[in-house]
Design a protein around this motif. Structure first.
Motif, PDB file in Angstrom:
ATOM      1  N   ILE A  92      82.010 -44.059  15.697  1.00  0.00           N
ATOM      2  CA  ILE A  92      82.959 -43.901  15.223  1.00  0.00           C
ATOM      3  C   ILE A  92      83.703 -43.121  14.246  1.00  0.00           C
ATOM      4  O   ILE A  92      84.859 -42.440  14.679  1.00  0.00           O
ATOM      5  N   LEU A  93      82.964 -43.065  13.318  1.00  0.00           N
ATOM      6  CA  LEU A  93      83.284 -41.887  12.442  1.00  0.00           C
ATOM      7  C   LEU A  93      83.432 -40.626  12.611  1.00  0.00           C
ATOM      8  O   LEU A  93      84.256 -39.748  12.234  1.00  0.00           O
ATOM      9  N   ASN A  94      82.638 -40.303  13.712  1.00  0.00           N
ATOM     10  CA  ASN A  94      82.781 -38.683  14.176  1.00  0.00           C
ATOM     11  C   ASN A  94      83.883 -38.552  15.013  1.00  0.00           C
ATOM     12  O   ASN A  94      84.229 -37.429  15.360  1.00  0.00           O
ATOM     13  N   THR A  95      84.510 -39.694  15.750  1.00  0.00           N
ATOM     14  CA  THR A  95      85.543 -39.419  16.565  1.00  0.00           C
ATOM     15  C   THR A  95      86.802 -39.536  15.799  1.00  0.00           C
ATOM     16  O   THR A  95      87.595 -39.071  16.655  1.00  0.00           O
ATOM     17  N   ILE A  96      86.982 -40.360  14.888  1.00  0.00           N
ATOM     18  CA  ILE A  96      88.375 -40.624  14.335  1.00  0.00           C
ATOM     19  C   ILE A  96      88.624 -39.668  13.131  1.00  0.00           C
ATOM     20  O   ILE A  96      87.782 -38.857  12.494  1.00  0.00           O
ATOM     21  N   ARG A  97      90.012 -39.420  12.700  1.00  0.00           N
ATOM     22  CA  ARG A  97      90.428 -38.674  11.704  1.00  0.00           C
ATOM     23  C   ARG A  97      91.125 -39.629  10.863  1.00  0.00           C
ATOM     24  O   ARG A  97      91.976 -40.710  11.320  1.00  0.00           O
ATOM     25  N   ILE A  98      90.726 -39.673   9.460  1.00  0.00           N
ATOM     26  CA  ILE A  98      91.552 -40.570   8.346  1.00  0.00           C
ATOM     27  C   ILE A  98      92.574 -39.930   7.760  1.00  0.00           C
ATOM     28  O   ILE A  98      92.404 -39.019   6.929  1.00  0.00           O
ATOM     29  N   HIS A  99      93.718 -40.114   8.161  1.00  0.00           N
ATOM     30  CA  HIS A  99      94.942 -39.825   7.355  1.00  0.00           C
ATOM     31  C   HIS A  99      95.543 -40.433   6.240  1.00  0.00           C
ATOM     32  O   HIS A  99      96.302 -39.843   5.479  1.00  0.00           O
ATOM     33  N   GLN A 100      95.269 -41.598   5.959  1.00  0.00           N
ATOM     34  CA  GLN A 100      95.624 -42.507   4.512  1.00  0.00           C
ATOM     35  C   GLN A 100      94.337 -43.282   4.541  1.00  0.00           C
ATOM     36  O   GLN A 100      94.189 -43.996   5.324  1.00  0.00           O
ATOM     37  N   LEU A 101      94.243 -43.626   3.475  1.00  0.00           N
ATOM     38  CA  LEU A 101      93.150 -44.616   2.983  1.00  0.00           C
ATOM     39  C   LEU A 101      93.550 -45.062   1.463  1.00  0.00           C
ATOM     40  O   LEU A 101      93.362 -44.367   0.717  1.00  0.00           O
ATOM     41  N   ARG A 102      93.925 -46.559   1.426  1.00  0.00           N
ATOM     42  CA  ARG A 102      94.321 -46.989   0.057  1.00  0.00           C
ATOM     43  C   ARG A 102      93.253 -48.051  -0.019  1.00  0.00           C
ATOM     44  O   ARG A 102      93.353 -49.330   1.107  1.00  0.00           O
ATOM     45  N   TRP A 103      92.506 -48.422  -1.076  1.00  0.00           N
ATOM     46  CA  TRP A 103      91.680 -49.594  -1.200  1.00  0.00           C
ATOM     47  C   TRP A 103      91.668 -50.119  -2.400  1.00  0.00           C
ATOM     48  O   TRP A 103      91.392 -49.490  -3.432  1.00  0.00           O
ATOM     49  N   SER A 104      92.510 -51.279  -2.738  1.00  0.00           N
ATOM     50  CA  SER A 104      92.619 -51.804  -4.232  1.00  0.00           C
ATOM     51  C   SER A 104      92.058 -53.099  -4.244  1.00  0.00           C
ATOM     52  O   SER A 104      91.884 -54.099  -3.522  1.00  0.00           O
ATOM     53  N   THR A 105      91.237 -53.505  -5.233  1.00  0.00           N
ATOM     54  CA  THR A 105      90.598 -54.617  -5.599  1.00  0.00           C
ATOM     55  C   THR A 105      90.865 -55.224  -7.032  1.00  0.00           C
ATOM     56  O   THR A 105      91.031 -54.369  -7.807  1.00  0.00           O
ATOM     57  N   VAL A 106      91.629 -56.550  -7.017  1.00  0.00           N
ATOM     58  CA  VAL A 106      91.963 -57.042  -8.215  1.00  0.00           C
ATOM     59  C   VAL A 106      90.855 -58.283  -8.421  1.00  0.00           C
ATOM     60  O   VAL A 106      90.645 -58.959  -7.366  1.00  0.00           O
ATOM     61  N   GLY A 107      90.210 -58.344  -9.620  1.00  0.00           N
ATOM     62  CA  GLY A 107      89.329 -59.504  -9.585  1.00  0.00           C
ATOM     63  C   GLY A 107      88.668 -59.674 -11.095  1.00  0.00           C
ATOM     64  O   GLY A 107      88.887 -58.800 -11.831  1.00  0.00           O
ATOM     65  N   GLY A 108      88.413 -60.996 -11.387  1.00  0.00           N
ATOM     66  CA  GLY A 108      87.687 -61.172 -12.712  1.00  0.00           C
ATOM     67  C   GLY A 108      86.896 -62.543 -12.358  1.00  0.00           C
ATOM     68  O   GLY A 108      86.954 -63.435 -11.342  1.00  0.00           O
ATOM     69  N   SER A 109      86.052 -62.693 -13.274  1.00  0.00           N
ATOM     70  CA  SER A 109      84.810 -63.888 -13.250  1.00  0.00           C
ATOM     71  C   SER A 109      85.400 -65.130 -14.032  1.00  0.00           C
ATOM     72  O   SER A 109      84.722 -65.852 -14.010  1.00  0.00           O
ATOM     73  N   GLY A 110      86.340 -64.523 -15.173  1.00  0.00           N
ATOM     74  CA  GLY A 110      86.754 -65.628 -15.898  1.00  0.00           C
ATOM     75  C   GLY A 110      85.808 -65.139 -17.418  1.00  0.00           C
ATOM     76  O   GLY A 110      86.341 -65.572 -18.409  1.00  0.00           O
ATOM     77  N   ASP A 111      84.909 -64.611 -17.356  1.00  0.00           N
ATOM     78  CA  ASP A 111      84.174 -63.955 -18.491  1.00  0.00           C
ATOM     79  C   ASP A 111      84.180 -62.365 -18.605  1.00  0.00           C
ATOM     80  O   ASP A 111      83.943 -61.742 -17.592  1.00  0.00           O
ATOM     81  N   ALA A 112      84.655 -61.840 -19.512  1.00  0.00           N
ATOM     82  CA  ALA A 112      84.948 -60.670 -19.683  1.00  0.00           C
ATOM     83  C   ALA A 112      83.690 -59.568 -19.583  1.00  0.00           C
ATOM     84  O   ALA A 112      83.630 -58.723 -18.959  1.00  0.00           O
ATOM     85  N   PHE A 113      82.609 -60.072 -19.945  1.00  0.00           N
ATOM     86  CA  PHE A 113      81.275 -59.339 -19.906  1.00  0.00           C
ATOM     87  C   PHE A 113      80.902 -59.179 -18.347  1.00  0.00           C
ATOM     88  O   PHE A 113      80.610 -58.186 -18.052  1.00  0.00           O
ATOM     89  N   LEU A 114      80.825 -60.371 -17.648  1.00  0.00           N
ATOM     90  CA  LEU A 114      80.409 -60.311 -16.487  1.00  0.00           C
ATOM     91  C   LEU A 114      81.398 -59.441 -15.434  1.00  0.00           C
ATOM     92  O   LEU A 114      81.160 -58.728 -14.547  1.00  0.00           O
ATOM     93  N   THR A 115      82.706 -59.697 -15.958  1.00  0.00           N
ATOM     94  CA  THR A 115      83.879 -58.959 -15.091  1.00  0.00           C
ATOM     95  C   THR A 115      83.641 -57.412 -15.403  1.00  0.00           C
ATOM     96  O   THR A 115      83.742 -56.516 -14.402  1.00  0.00           O
ATOM     97  N   GLY A 116      83.258 -57.000 -16.576  1.00  0.00           N
ATOM     98  CA  GLY A 116      83.209 -55.725 -16.767  1.00  0.00           C
ATOM     99  C   GLY A 116      82.026 -55.071 -15.977  1.00  0.00           C
ATOM    100  O   GLY A 116      81.956 -54.051 -15.393  1.00  0.00           O
ATOM    101  N   ILE A 117      80.847 -55.866 -15.897  1.00  0.00           N
ATOM    102  CA  ILE A 117      79.615 -55.247 -15.079  1.00  0.00           C
ATOM    103  C   ILE A 117      80.019 -55.566 -13.648  1.00  0.00           C
ATOM    104  O   ILE A 117      79.662 -54.310 -12.945  1.00  0.00           O
TER     105      ILE A 117
END
Length: 191
Positions: A92-117
């Motif tokens: 599939i990757l050899n046959t397609i052309r990617i013209h736009q790619l946006r990937w956003s992730t927002v998240g947290g664990s409630g604990d700043a230390f674990l969220t950082g890791i």
């Protein structure tokens, strides 16, 4: 006789123009509040041929079990499944052309230390995936990738927007290949 040859010539040129044209797939995937949505638009020459908004919450990964701290574990599980499908993904990757790619992730664990890791792990996973796409596919844009940690709340949201294209002749070849009974390439070995 001359008129029919001219008409045949014009039809042949139109056919060749369509055959070498590219079909564009506009994909927007989101996982938010344990709901997965996929919006798909297929166009050729900016003419929409197909539009569909799909609720894919029943498809793996189980959105109830995914949060910011379990995301790396889910990717490891998916990686095991991807190993079985590597040949298909490479094709599939050899046959397609990617013209736009946006990937956003927002998240947290409630604990700043674990969220950082977890934020670092998510960045690493995205980097590996984008690197693999660069190696095996053709990206004609600069990917827009972001990870936004929320240190005080427990949440996980991700959205992927991309535009990929495939030559119409290649799409036709792939469909004919599947119809001729060579579907073993498109099905997993476990089926």
């Amino acid at each position: 006789m001359l008129v029919s040859l001219i008409i045949l010539g014009i039809l042949f040129l139109l056919f060749m123009l369509l055959f070498f044209s590219r079909v564009y797939f506009h994909l927007h995937y989101s996982l938010k509040n344990k709901q997965q949505q996929l919006f798909l638009t297929i166009t050729i020459y900016k003419i929409p041929l197909y539009r569909k908004n799909l609720d894919i919450s029943d498809i793996s990964p189980d959105p109830i079990s995914v949060d910011f701290t379990t995301f790396p574990d889910e990717v490891k599980r998916l990686k095991a499944n991807v190993k079985d499908a590597k040949e298909k993904i490479d094709y599939i990757l050899n046959t397609i052309r990617i013209h736009q790619l946006r990937w956003s992730t927002v998240g947290g664990s409630g604990d700043a230390f674990l969220t950082g890791i977890a934020s670092g792990a998510v960045w690493s996973i995205k980097g590996i995936i984008i690197g693999y796409i660069y190696e095996m596919g053709e990206i004609v844009c600069r990917p827009d990738i972001e990870v936004l940690p929320t240190f005080q709340s427990k949440e996980f949201t991700t959205t992927i927007e991309c535009i990929i294209s495939l030559p119409l002749g290649q799409a036709r070849h792939t469909l004919l290949r599947k119809k001729r009974g060579n579907a073993s390439f498109f099905t997993s070995n476990s089926e």
